[in-house]
Design an enzyme around this catalytic site. Structure first.
Site, PDB file in Angstrom:
ATOM      1  N   ASN A   7       0.801  -0.993  -0.101  1.00 31.52           N
ATOM      2  CA  ASN A   7      -0.191   0.109   0.045  1.00 31.52           C
ATOM      3  C   ASN A   7       0.939   1.206   0.159  1.00 31.52           C
ATOM      4  O   ASN A   7       1.546   1.535   0.970  1.00 31.52           O
ATOM      5  CB  ASN A   7      -1.035  -0.128   1.294  1.00 31.52           C
ATOM      6  CG  ASN A   7      -1.785   1.019   1.247  1.00 31.52           C
ATOM      7  OD1 ASN A   7      -1.898   2.087   0.504  1.00 31.52           O
ATOM      8  ND2 ASN A   7      -2.843   1.098   2.186  1.00 31.52           N
ATOM      9  N   ARG A  31      -2.594  -2.012  -3.613  1.00 33.91           N
ATOM     10  CA  ARG A  31      -3.819  -1.313  -3.157  1.00 33.91           C
ATOM     11  C   ARG A  31      -3.554  -0.215  -4.284  1.00 33.91           C
ATOM     12  O   ARG A  31      -2.762   0.616  -4.201  1.00 33.91           O
ATOM     13  CB  ARG A  31      -3.912  -0.850  -1.764  1.00 33.91           C
ATOM     14  CG  ARG A  31      -4.862   0.071  -1.588  1.00 33.91           C
ATOM     15  CD  ARG A  31      -4.854   0.823  -0.448  1.00 33.91           C
ATOM     16  NE  ARG A  31      -6.074   1.758  -0.157  1.00 33.91           N
ATOM     17  CZ  ARG A  31      -6.127   2.906   0.094  1.00 33.91           C
ATOM     18  NH1 ARG A  31      -4.945   3.378   0.739  1.00 33.91           N
ATOM     19  NH2 ARG A  31      -7.163   3.648   0.419  1.00 33.91           N
ATOM     20  N   HIS A  41     -12.875   3.164  -0.237  1.00 37.48           N
ATOM     21  CA  HIS A  41     -12.952   1.666   0.947  1.00 37.48           C
ATOM     22  C   HIS A  41     -13.559   0.713   0.212  1.00 37.48           C
ATOM     23  O   HIS A  41     -14.094  -0.370   0.901  1.00 37.48           O
ATOM     24  CB  HIS A  41     -13.619   2.243   2.037  1.00 37.48           C
ATOM     25  CG  HIS A  41     -13.161   3.453   2.799  1.00 37.48           C
ATOM     26  ND1 HIS A  41     -13.935   4.270   3.632  1.00 37.48           N
ATOM     27  CD2 HIS A  41     -11.827   3.634   3.373  1.00 37.48           C
ATOM     28  CE1 HIS A  41     -13.006   5.031   4.136  1.00 37.48           C
ATOM     29  NE2 HIS A  41     -11.870   4.816   3.983  1.00 37.48           N
ATOM     30  N   HIS A  43     -17.690   1.853   7.388  1.00 40.33           N
ATOM     31  CA  HIS A  43     -16.353   1.808   7.635  1.00 40.33           C
ATOM     32  C   HIS A  43     -16.110   3.283   8.267  1.00 40.33           C
ATOM     33  O   HIS A  43     -15.917   4.241   7.486  1.00 40.33           O
ATOM     34  CB  HIS A  43     -15.691   1.744   6.194  1.00 40.33           C
ATOM     35  CG  HIS A  43     -14.224   1.658   6.388  1.00 40.33           C
ATOM     36  ND1 HIS A  43     -12.985   0.750   6.169  1.00 40.33           N
ATOM     37  CD2 HIS A  43     -13.262   2.895   6.609  1.00 40.33           C
ATOM     38  CE1 HIS A  43     -12.028   0.976   6.333  1.00 40.33           C
ATOM     39  NE2 HIS A  43     -12.152   2.444   6.537  1.00 40.33           N
ATOM     40  N   ASN A  78     -10.081   7.055  10.314  1.00 39.42           N
ATOM     41  CA  ASN A  78      -9.745   8.472   9.994  1.00 39.42           C
ATOM     42  C   ASN A  78     -10.709   9.041   8.929  1.00 39.42           C
ATOM     43  O   ASN A  78     -11.320  10.096   8.879  1.00 39.42           O
ATOM     44  CB  ASN A  78      -8.459   8.555   9.868  1.00 39.42           C
ATOM     45  CG  ASN A  78      -7.552   8.385  10.915  1.00 39.42           C
ATOM     46  OD1 ASN A  78      -7.946   8.930  12.050  1.00 39.42           O
ATOM     47  ND2 ASN A  78      -6.462   7.831  10.938  1.00 39.42           N
ATOM     48  N   GLY A  79     -10.851   8.087   7.786  1.00 43.07           N
ATOM     49  CA  GLY A  79     -11.738   8.440   6.756  1.00 43.07           C
ATOM     50  C   GLY A  79     -12.853   7.517   7.024  1.00 43.07           C
ATOM     51  O   GLY A  79     -12.667   6.540   7.817  1.00 43.07           O
ATOM     52  N   ARG A 109     -11.813  15.513   7.609  1.00 45.75           N
ATOM     53  CA  ARG A 109     -12.777  15.886   6.575  1.00 45.75           C
ATOM     54  C   ARG A 109     -13.980  16.243   7.134  1.00 45.75           C
ATOM     55  O   ARG A 109     -14.726  15.567   7.826  1.00 45.75           O
ATOM     56  CB  ARG A 109     -12.655  14.833   5.615  1.00 45.75           C
ATOM     57  CG  ARG A 109     -11.356  14.484   4.979  1.00 45.75           C
ATOM     58  CD  ARG A 109     -11.330  13.451   3.695  1.00 45.75           C
ATOM     59  NE  ARG A 109     -10.208  12.643   4.206  1.00 45.75           N
ATOM     60  CZ  ARG A 109     -10.406  11.307   3.747  1.00 45.75           C
ATOM     61  NH1 ARG A 109     -11.309  10.721   3.207  1.00 45.75           N
ATOM     62  NH2 ARG A 109      -9.192  10.451   4.289  1.00 45.75           N
ATOM     63  N   ASP A 145      -8.535  12.722  16.139  1.00 46.95           N
ATOM     64  CA  ASP A 145      -8.647  11.124  16.634  1.00 46.95           C
ATOM     65  C   ASP A 145      -9.919  10.758  17.889  1.00 46.95           C
ATOM     66  O   ASP A 145      -9.840  11.605  18.907  1.00 46.95           O
ATOM     67  CB  ASP A 145      -7.190  11.251  17.367  1.00 46.95           C
ATOM     68  CG  ASP A 145      -6.994   9.554  17.921  1.00 46.95           C
ATOM     69  OD1 ASP A 145      -7.559   9.045  18.611  1.00 46.95           O
ATOM     70  OD2 ASP A 145      -5.794   9.071  17.671  1.00 46.95           O
ATOM     71  N   ARG A 183     -10.063   8.687  20.007  1.00 52.51           N
ATOM     72  CA  ARG A 183      -9.910   8.623  21.210  1.00 52.51           C
ATOM     73  C   ARG A 183      -9.706   9.858  22.109  1.00 52.51           C
ATOM     74  O   ARG A 183     -10.108   9.743  23.162  1.00 52.51           O
ATOM     75  CB  ARG A 183      -8.499   7.733  21.479  1.00 52.51           C
ATOM     76  CG  ARG A 183      -8.688   6.228  21.279  1.00 52.51           C
ATOM     77  CD  ARG A 183      -7.448   5.630  20.914  1.00 52.51           C
ATOM     78  NE  ARG A 183      -6.706   5.935  19.726  1.00 52.51           N
ATOM     79  CZ  ARG A 183      -5.828   5.143  19.033  1.00 52.51           C
ATOM     80  NH1 ARG A 183      -5.628   4.098  19.442  1.00 52.51           N
ATOM     81  NH2 ARG A 183      -5.423   5.775  17.897  1.00 52.51           N
ATOM     82  N   GLU A 222      -8.080  -5.181   4.840  1.00 54.52           N
ATOM     83  CA  GLU A 222      -7.970  -4.987   3.138  1.00 54.52           C
ATOM     84  C   GLU A 222      -6.839  -5.644   2.696  1.00 54.52           C
ATOM     85  O   GLU A 222      -6.715  -6.100   1.467  1.00 54.52           O
ATOM     86  CB  GLU A 222      -7.838  -3.477   2.998  1.00 54.52           C
ATOM     87  CG  GLU A 222      -8.899  -2.817   3.213  1.00 54.52           C
ATOM     88  CD  GLU A 222      -8.839  -1.302   3.549  1.00 54.52           C
ATOM     89  OE1 GLU A 222      -8.315  -1.041   4.905  1.00 54.52           O
ATOM     90  OE2 GLU A 222      -9.074  -0.472   2.992  1.00 54.52           O
TER      91      GLU A 222
HETATM   92  P1  ADP Z   1      -7.430   4.928   8.765  1.00 54.60           P
HETATM   93  O1  ADP Z   1      -8.659   5.334   7.962  1.00 54.60           O
HETATM   94  O2  ADP Z   1      -6.353   5.700   8.622  1.00 54.60           O
HETATM   95  O3  ADP Z   1      -6.941   3.418   8.342  1.00 54.60           O
HETATM   96  P2  ADP Z   1      -8.314   3.441  11.172  1.00 54.60           P
HETATM   97  O4  ADP Z   1      -9.196   2.674  10.660  1.00 54.60           O
HETATM   98  O5  ADP Z   1      -7.056   2.905  11.871  1.00 54.60           O
HETATM   99  O6  ADP Z   1      -7.826   4.707  10.257  1.00 54.60           O
HETATM  100  O7  ADP Z   1      -8.829   4.476  12.341  1.00 54.60           O
HETATM  101  C1  ADP Z   1      -8.539   5.217  13.125  1.00 54.60           C
HETATM  102  C2  ADP Z   1      -9.215   5.988  14.121  1.00 54.60           C
HETATM  103  O8  ADP Z   1      -9.733   5.063  14.979  1.00 54.60           O
HETATM  104  C3  ADP Z   1      -8.709   7.134  14.959  1.00 54.60           C
HETATM  105  O9  ADP Z   1      -9.736   8.040  15.180  1.00 54.60           O
HETATM  106  C4  ADP Z   1      -8.652   6.477  16.283  1.00 54.60           C
HETATM  107  O10 ADP Z   1      -8.757   7.261  17.391  1.00 54.60           O
HETATM  108  C5  ADP Z   1      -9.754   5.390  16.289  1.00 54.60           C
HETATM  109  N1  ADP Z   1      -9.785   4.547  17.197  1.00 54.60           N
HETATM  110  C6  ADP Z   1      -8.746   3.456  17.489  1.00 54.60           C
HETATM  111  N2  ADP Z   1      -8.858   2.753  18.606  1.00 54.60           N
HETATM  112  C7  ADP Z   1     -10.065   3.485  19.205  1.00 54.60           C
HETATM  113  C8  ADP Z   1     -10.780   3.241  20.453  1.00 54.60           C
HETATM  114  N3  ADP Z   1     -10.082   2.422  21.372  1.00 54.60           N
HETATM  115  N4  ADP Z   1     -11.821   4.070  20.547  1.00 54.60           N
HETATM  116  C9  ADP Z   1     -12.340   4.780  20.028  1.00 54.60           C
HETATM  117  N5  ADP Z   1     -11.374   5.215  18.795  1.00 54.60           N
HETATM  118  C10 ADP Z   1     -10.519   4.542  18.342  1.00 54.60           C
END
Ligand code: ADP
Length: 405
Positions: free
Chosen positions: A7, A92, A181, A209, A212-213, A242, A284, A286, A385
């Site tokens: 990727n 990808r 996605h 899905h 982040n996105g 976004r 983020d 979290r 993926e």
């Molecule tokens: P990407 O789109 O870059 O692949 P991911 O699917 O890894 O992203 O998702 C990242 C998001 O998931 C971040 O916003 C992160 O805060 C959130 N995330 C990861 N673990 C947790 C959790 N335990 N509780 C809430 N959100 C979480």
């Protein structure tokens, strides 16, 4: 056979080496900050004797990055005796335009199409192509496969993929909705029959899905019929940084009031909006969840808007399919935030949906989180993926081998 899945981003590269058909991951790793003196390469080998390595090195371009990857999967880790043990490479690729509804073996024509579609994905397609060409240089006899983020959504009908603007813009410039996605939505929906013991061909699935996105997809009889992302990944639900859907007139108004260029405006929508823009804190989830729990009003507002906009899309897709049988959550937030799932499901009781509150809070991995009497089955399915890319690559390369015999 050993399949290397790549990727390639503009300044990063993620990889996994699969032993197929066993679907075992032998090694996974990533390189960040390609093009700098302090690029970081980390990898991890699996199994009882697995180990980890992190190093900071100068990496000028994708070709150098790939040399390091090949060194990591052979000499550094000892996973393979030599690069000749790599059977095929799966990539990808973000934008397949209208040409690709399925994954495909890489040929000169396919590369030309990826290049042509770079106009639609200027940050991603050129990097994907660089990865393909770098492999051609170092492993010229190894077949390569392109797996497109857009391919799964090519089944959308025109009344769903067209924008209500002059049709000539579609004819002249292919302005339409493509969706992204797709590999993730395809993977998680392919797991549904194993979990709910029903045929995907008779199910209406809404797949969320949320990473982040984020995108929401309506899947009817196994095919994507609508999805929230559009011509670019900016359309749809609110995301980490976004904006998602907006009134198009905001562009003229905000650029005039704030004296922004078009690029600055787009950068604001891509990088400084969403959870980050509203909370002023972070994109983020979290951090937003923590701040919300500590009483931050702006983080609470950001969370509520995020949840509401996802729920509105779910409602729209219930209408699109005249109902829903399975609602599924995947990706970073979808898999790990019981709070978001509960808030969404609390407002879907009109569908006869009953969340199993305990199942929602506990457990990991693929699972059902609705009660047995719920009229909608709610699932959490971790996305994969890379595995989907390895499977497609295996399938296409096996076809090639049998044809050559
Ligand atoms: P990407 O789109 O870059 O692949 P991911 O699917 O890894 O992203 O998702 C990242 C998001 O998931 C971040 O916003 C992160 O805060 C959130 N995330 C990861 N673990 C947790 C959790 N335990 N509780 C809430 N959100 C979480």
């Amino acid at each position: 056979m050993n399949i290397l899945v790549l990727n390639c981003g503009s300044s990063s590269l993620k990889y996994q080496l699969f032993r197929m058909p066993e679907e075992n991951v032998l090694i996974r790793g990533g390189i960040e900050k390609i093009g700098s003196d302090d690029a970081v390469h980390s990898f991890k080998t699996e199994g009882p004797e697995g180990g980890e390595s992190v190093s900071t090195v100068q990496i000028l371009d994708h070709r150098e990055a790939l040399s390091l990857v090949l060194q990591a999967v052979t000499h550094d880790s000892g996973v393979l005796a030599g690069v000749e043990e790599i059977t095929a490479v799966g990539h990808r690729v973000v934008h397949g335009g209208e040409q690709f509804a399925l994954s495909t073996l890489v040929t000169e024509e396919v590369k030309a199409a990826i290049r042509a579609n770079a106009e639609l994905a200027p940050l991603h397609n050129p990097a994907n192509l660089q990865g393909i060409e770098a492999i051609e240089d170092v492993l010229p006899r190894v077949p390569q496969v392109a797996v497109f983020d857009t391919a799964f959504h090519q089944s959308m009908p025109p009344e769903h993929y067209l924008y209500p603007i002059p049709y000539v813009l579609y004819q002249r410039h292919k302005v339409r909705r493509y969706g992204f996605h797709g590999t993730s939505h395809r993977y998680v929906s392919s797991r549904v029959p194993f979990l709910v013991h029903r045929d995907l061909m008779n199910l209406r699935v809404i797949s969320c899905h949320i990473g982040n996105g984020a995108s929401v997809t309506a899947i009817q009889n196994g095919r994507s019929i609508d999805t929230s992302m559009g011509m670019t990944p900016l359309e749809g639900v609110m995301m980490g940084t976004r904006s998602g859907d907006l009134d198009p007139s905001l562009q003229e108004y905000i650029t005039r009031k704030e004296e922004l260029t078009q690029e600055e405006f787009l950068s604001m929508l891509n990088r400084h909006s969403g959870l980050f823009g509203i909370s002023g804190l972070s994109g983020d989830m979290r951090k937003i969840t923590e701040a919300r729990a500590k009483g931050s009003a702006r983080s609470a507002l950001a969370f509520d808007m995020y949840e509401y906009r996802i729920r509105k899309y779910i409602g729209a897709y219930v209408a699109a399919m005249n109902g829903v049988d399975v609602l599924l959550f995947t990706a970073g937030v979808g898999e790990n935030s019981p709070l978001l799932r509960r808030k969404i499901c609390d407002h879907l009781t009109y569908l006869g949906l009953e969340l199993d509150v305990q199942a929602n809070e506990s457990a990991k991995g693929e699972r059902i989180i609705s009660t047995p009497s719920s009229r909608v089955t709610v699932c959490v399915i971790p996305t994969n993926e890379e595995l989907m890319i390895a499977r497609d690559t295996q399938l296409l390369v096996s076809g090639l081998e049998s044809w050559r015999k």
